[in-house]
Design an enzyme around this catalytic site. Structure first.
Site, PDB file in Angstrom:
ATOM      1  N   GLU A   1       0.825  -1.218   0.000  1.00 44.97           N
ATOM      2  CA  GLU A   1       0.000   0.000   0.000  1.00 44.97           C
ATOM      3  C   GLU A   1       0.857   1.265   0.000  1.00 44.97           C
ATOM      4  O   GLU A   1       0.754   2.124   0.888  1.00 44.97           O
ATOM      5  CB  GLU A   1      -0.953   0.007   1.200  1.00 44.97           C
TER       6      GLU A   1
ATOM      7  N   GLU B   1      -6.705  -7.551  -0.900  1.00 45.13           N
ATOM      8  CA  GLU B   1      -7.250  -7.430   0.449  1.00 45.13           C
ATOM      9  C   GLU B   1      -8.724  -7.055   0.371  1.00 45.13           C
ATOM     10  O   GLU B   1      -9.123  -6.203  -0.420  1.00 45.13           O
ATOM     11  CB  GLU B   1      -6.537  -6.327   1.253  1.00 45.13           C
TER      12      GLU B   1
END
Length: 673
Positions: A142, A298
């Site tokens: 991320e 995710e």
């Protein structure tokens, strides 16, 4: 079809690992992302590595048929690194240094961080590049999520080098930024700073370039790690997880360097319309690399830990959102995380294996989904969409600068336009202004304030070739340098649209309350007059709608007037125009409709362009997603819905002649044209 999630065995004693692997088999897990936050466990000091524990974990997974998405562990530097090299820490715009103790506590341009990260990845790749369990590489994690921008001296030095490469001379930079304004003329690149805290508004050209630089600088980190992995002989796909429409990084540019797109997707269960923003994210991911399947890296099984209120997903909703991702092109469904943490900041984040154990609804749903995905048939990734919505990061960055007629939430506006189309059950791609538009009948370009010369020519070419272009207010205002062009506004698209704006006519901003999009009828009356006007009603071929944000004063140069403002300061003035250009049409709407108005305008535009829905006569709570010859239908509403879809069930092969879907029920049906 990959199925699994983040696995963090370093958080658990070794005796738990075998139980984890046994339960993974019960759940149908086929892959785990390993080592993403394990830097301090792998490397206890500079040059000192401990691989034995990680070897045991990988071998245990491999022996039980579970594949590994190998994380490079560079997202969170260990305490020894920041203690030894505090110069690697980032700073905010006020000059305050970010401390360790969380994650992403590094300056992306820090030479020390880059050296330490490269050393770690070099050792990791040399050890596992040829391990049979490793089928994919997960670089960092991320990127820029928590640290959007770094203003440290590391960033200062790298920004100056980036500007030298872009402009060549300081004179060219001064011209692009318009530094004659407010006595900002530079005589050396060494005088340029990041847009740190200042008494008042910063130079918009400089602020825009700093955002471009930051996206590029962080991308350099990814490319550095990717190239190290490749140099070690790894042949597996290499990726990093995206975060939907994430402000700080231009994913159009990033996608060119990524083997396979992966995304983290967390729609809010508190918002019943969040499946529309989720659909936008999924279509964006598919559109970043057309024709290439992608992965959900995710999502949550239930509640999160980082919103003010973290509602759980309703029964069946996790599976419905997983089916939504597959319907929009995903070839893998992964979660954060496998086993719920007992300590740390994310201990209240749900997991595949919850803290409450296996006698839970979550575990039953996890194992059920694993069984469903076990023998999932292969599907083509293409959407065959005839509609595209333009989304551009550089425009987003430019629109967030201050000193505009009105402040706009560009990402939310684009998603509202998308939602209006999506509720009408058409397939939609997301495109950049310079992307290939040849497959589309209708292109919607909302609030494209910054439009480069190349983007203007590409959109013009689309219309010349027979396409329908819908443009709404505050579009084609500035060039790629965030500078007004000579000749007024709408210079780039003036020939296409046949209009120019003389005044933007800012209105009182509407309330930002409520969800992304609402189902309902338009409310068009009573805007008021004079100062304080909050909205403007428009009458056109779509009926009467309510316009917000802008009531633009338009000078018609050759277009046909199809609609007018019906109240307020511009009562009777042109509000909707259309011009034939080449074999296509350019349409301009001089306001931004409310949600219901967007639905009316887009319905009219779809009909004008000859675009038919994938399915007709169904509730807007039912989502229809097309992937190759497969239609995925999902009921996101609270009431049963009938859906007239015909074909063969993808999972069973049985004929389908209409289906009844309860709340969060879904079906995938292979249809024939």
């Amino acid at each position: 079809m990959y199925y699994g999630g983040d696995y963090n065995p370093e958080q658990w004693p070794e005796e738990v690992w075998k139980e984890d692997v046994r339960l993974m088999g019960e759940a149908g897990v086929t892959i785990v992302s390993l080592g993403i936050f394990a830097w301090s466990r792998i490397q206890e000091d500079e040059g000192v590595f401990d691989w034995e524990w990680l070897d045991r974990v990988i071998n245990l997974l491999h022996e039980n048929g579970i594949q590994v998405n190998m994380g490079t562990a560079t997202a969170s530097p260990p305490p020894w690194a920041t203690t030894k090299y505090p110069e690697m820490l980032p700073q905010d715009a006020d000059g305050a240094k970010y401390g360790p103790g969380s994650r992403q506590h590094y300056a992306p341009t820090s030479p020390v961080y880059r050296r330490l990260a490269a050393d770690l990845v070099r050792e990791l790749a040399a050890r596992y590049a040829h391990h049979p369990a490793v089928v994919m590489w997960h670089v960092n994690n991320e990127y820029a999520c928590h640290l959007n921008y770094d203003y440290s001296d590391n960033a200062r030095d790298a920004f100056r080098m980036w500007l030298k490469r872009k402009y060549g001379t300081i004179h060219a930079l001064n011209e692009a930024w318009g530094t004659a304004f407010w006595s900002q003329i530079y005589t050396s690149f060494d005088q340029v700073l990041p847009p740190r805290k200042a008494p008042y508004s910063l130079n918009p050209g400089g602020a825009l370039d700093f955002k471009r630089f930051t996206s590029d600088a962080v991308l350099e980190l990814y490319v550095m790690e990717r190239d190290i992995i490749r140099a070690a002989g790894a042949t597996q796909p290499i990726s990093t997880n995206f975060m939907g429409a994430f402000y700080a990084l231009d994913y159009w540019r990033w996608a060119e360097e990524i083997d396979i797109i992966t995304n983290d997707n967390y729609p809010d269960p508190n918002d019943p319309q969040s499946f529309r923003s989720s659909a936008f994210t999924l279509d964006l991911m598919r559109s970043l690399k057309p024709g290439v399947p992608w992965l959900i890296m995710e999502q949550s099984t239930g509640a999160l830990n980082w919103r003010p209120s973290n509602a759980p997903k309703a029964p069946g909703q996790m599976e419905a959102l997983s089916a939504q991702a597959i319907g929009h092109g995903a070839d893998g469904i992964l979660f954060f995380q496998w086993r719920q943490s007992r300590r740390g900041s994310e201990k209240f984040h749900s997991a595949m294996l919850p803290q409450a154990g296996t006698q839970t609804r979550t575990w039953r749903e996890v194992t059920k989904l694993g069984g469903t995905l076990k023998d999932f048939p292969q599907m083509a990734p293409e959407s065959h969409a005839k509609v595209a919505v333009v989304f551009d990061w550089e425009n987003w960055w430019a629109l967030t600068h201050s000193d505009h007629p009105i402040q706009l939430d560009y990402c939310r506006l684009v998603q509202r336009w998308y939602a209006a189309l999506q509720a009408q059950h058409v397939s939609i791609d997301i495109v950049k202004p310079t992307g290939d538009l040849s497959a589309y009948s209708l292109v919607v370009a909302p609030q494209l304030y910054l439009l480069s010369d190349a983007g203007a020519e590409n959109l013009s070419s689309f219309v010349r070739g027979g396409g329908h272009l819908l443009v709404s207010a505050f579009t084609d205002v500035v060039d790629q340098d965030d500078a007004l062009r000579e000749g007024g506004y709408q210079v780039g698209l003036r020939e296409v649209l046949g209009v120019t704006v003389e005044d933007f006519g800012a209105l009182i901003a509407p309330s930002s309350g409520g969800g992304l999009w609402s189902v309902g009828d338009s409310v068009a009356g009573g805007s008021g007059t004079g100062p304080g006007q909050s909205h403007a009603s428009v009458a056109g071929p779509f009926g009467s709608i309510r316009g917000e944000h802008f009531c633009e004063e338009v000078r018609v140069l050759g277009a046909d007037i199809l609609g007018t403002f019906t109240d307020g300061r511009l009562k009777g003035a042109p509000a909707l125009t259309q011009q034939a250009y080449g074999t296509g049409r350019g349409t301009y709407l001089a306001t931004i409709p409310d949600d219901a108005g967007m639905q009316h305008v887009t319905a009219w535009s779809l009909a004008e362009a000859g675009v038919q829905p994938e399915l007709s006569g169904i509730s807007p709570w039912v989502e229809v997603a097309r992937r190759g010859d497969v239609l995925t239908v999902i009921n996101h509403g609270s009431e049963p819905e009938g859906v007239p879809v015909k074909g063969h069930d993808v999972l069973s092969g049985e004929p389908v002649n209409g289906v009844e879907l309860g709340p969060f029920d879904w079906r995938m049906v292979r249809v024939t044209e």
